[in-house]
Design an enzyme around this catalytic site. Sequence first.
Site, PDB file in Angstrom:
ATOM      1  N   ARG A  20       0.706  -0.804  -0.152  1.00  0.00           N
ATOM      2  CA  ARG A  20       0.172  -0.068  -0.374  1.00  0.00           C
ATOM      3  C   ARG A  20       1.051   1.267  -0.428  1.00  0.00           C
ATOM      4  NH1 ARG A  20      -4.437  -2.636   4.357  1.00  0.00           N
ATOM      5  NH2 ARG A  20      -5.693  -3.137   2.473  1.00  0.00           N
ATOM      6  N   GLU A  32      -0.627  -9.139  -4.663  1.00  0.00           N
ATOM      7  CA  GLU A  32      -2.203  -9.559  -4.841  1.00  0.00           C
ATOM      8  C   GLU A  32      -2.258 -11.254  -5.228  1.00  0.00           C
ATOM      9  OE1 GLU A  32      -5.354  -8.304  -4.372  1.00  0.00           O
ATOM     10  OE2 GLU A  32      -4.692  -6.568  -4.256  1.00  0.00           O
ATOM     11  N   LEU A  75       5.193 -21.076   0.707  1.00  0.00           N
ATOM     12  CA  LEU A  75       3.247 -20.357   0.319  1.00  0.00           C
ATOM     13  C   LEU A  75       2.933 -21.027   0.062  1.00  0.00           C
ATOM     14  CD1 LEU A  75       3.405 -17.391   1.754  1.00  0.00           C
ATOM     15  CD2 LEU A  75       3.469 -17.009  -1.501  1.00  0.00           C
ATOM     16  N   GLY A  76       3.061 -22.370  -0.426  1.00  0.00           N
ATOM     17  CA  GLY A  76       1.704 -23.294  -1.031  1.00  0.00           C
ATOM     18  C   GLY A  76       0.855 -22.678  -2.183  1.00  0.00           C
ATOM     19  N   TYR A  77       0.964 -23.417  -2.986  1.00  0.00           N
ATOM     20  CA  TYR A  77      -0.838 -23.237  -4.763  1.00  0.00           C
ATOM     21  C   TYR A  77       0.212 -22.496  -5.073  1.00  0.00           C
ATOM     22  CZ  TYR A  77      -5.060 -23.470  -1.122  1.00  0.00           C
ATOM     23  OH  TYR A  77      -5.467 -23.896  -0.239  1.00  0.00           O
ATOM     24  N   TYR A 115     -11.429 -10.983 -10.225  1.00  0.00           N
ATOM     25  CA  TYR A 115     -10.884 -10.430  -9.299  1.00  0.00           C
ATOM     26  C   TYR A 115      -9.550  -9.845  -9.106  1.00  0.00           C
ATOM     27  CZ  TYR A 115      -9.322  -9.728  -4.183  1.00  0.00           C
ATOM     28  OH  TYR A 115      -8.337  -9.709  -3.552  1.00  0.00           O
ATOM     29  N   ASP A 133     -14.828 -10.618  -3.128  1.00  0.00           N
ATOM     30  CA  ASP A 133     -13.814 -11.832  -2.922  1.00  0.00           C
ATOM     31  C   ASP A 133     -14.676 -11.931  -1.802  1.00  0.00           C
ATOM     32  OD1 ASP A 133     -13.016  -9.703  -1.062  1.00  0.00           O
ATOM     33  OD2 ASP A 133     -11.174 -10.156  -0.470  1.00  0.00           O
ATOM     34  N   CYS A 187     -16.200  -6.588   9.769  1.00  0.00           N
ATOM     35  CA  CYS A 187     -16.815  -7.089   8.948  1.00  0.00           C
ATOM     36  C   CYS A 187     -16.834  -8.752   9.143  1.00  0.00           C
ATOM     37  CB  CYS A 187     -17.510  -7.071   8.341  1.00  0.00           C
ATOM     38  SG  CYS A 187     -19.642  -7.850   7.546  1.00  0.00           S
ATOM     39  N   CYS A 194     -19.410  -5.300  15.348  1.00  0.00           N
ATOM     40  CA  CYS A 194     -20.096  -4.378  15.054  1.00  0.00           C
ATOM     41  C   CYS A 194     -20.432  -3.182  15.444  1.00  0.00           C
ATOM     42  CB  CYS A 194     -21.656  -5.078  14.451  1.00  0.00           C
ATOM     43  SG  CYS A 194     -22.080  -6.430  14.240  1.00  0.00           S
TER      44      CYS A 194
END
Length: 220
Positions: A20, A32, A75-77, A115, A133, A187, A194
């Site tokens: 960011r 991302e 990190l996987g995947y 996405y 997402d 959330c 809340c």
Amino acid sequence: MFRRDLLRWYRRHHRQLPWRATRDPYRIWVSEIMLQQTRVETVLPYYARWLRAFPTMHALARAKADRVLKQWEGLGYYSRARNLHRAAQTVVREYSGKLPRTAEGLRQLPGIGRYTAGAIASIAFGERVPLVDGNVARVFSRVFALTANVKTPRTMEALWQLAEKLLPARNPGDFNQALMELGALVCTPANPRCEVCPMRRVCVARARGLVDQLPNRGRP
């Protein structure tokens, strides 16, 4: 009110994350891809290590496949790393080393779906394009008391349309990040906060006592 309150909250309370602090499309893209199905806390050290090894698009494109996978190790995947490498080579070869500036163009690259394309295009390039997402689906389901099963294609398409309708003309990247951040920090799936939510005055699920029942993920 929805946009104003959400963006005001985000600017005050968002996490300070390295991706960011940059507008570099390459670095945003890497973040991302790493964040797909992976928690922020897990990604942080891998992100820093990756950028030390491959600080630019060209550096990644030139790297050997085994070195790329080594940097990803743990990190996987692993298909994400392979697609990053393939996409970098494509960008260098066909786009002079620069990522396409639109979501439509980004979706032509390996490993970039709807996405991820929306995230990169809105955050890095300011394109007015939505994203949805799991966090965004949960926020919308609760704020607007949407009771349809979010796992169905029809409901997901309705959520994408809602995301596009709400998207402001200015700072779409901040708005998209704010939605995701709200879902990640406030959330949440269980025990949502809340009482500190910037949407508490307009949240229909809260008013109706439905927060714990939404989103509907196909429960009987």
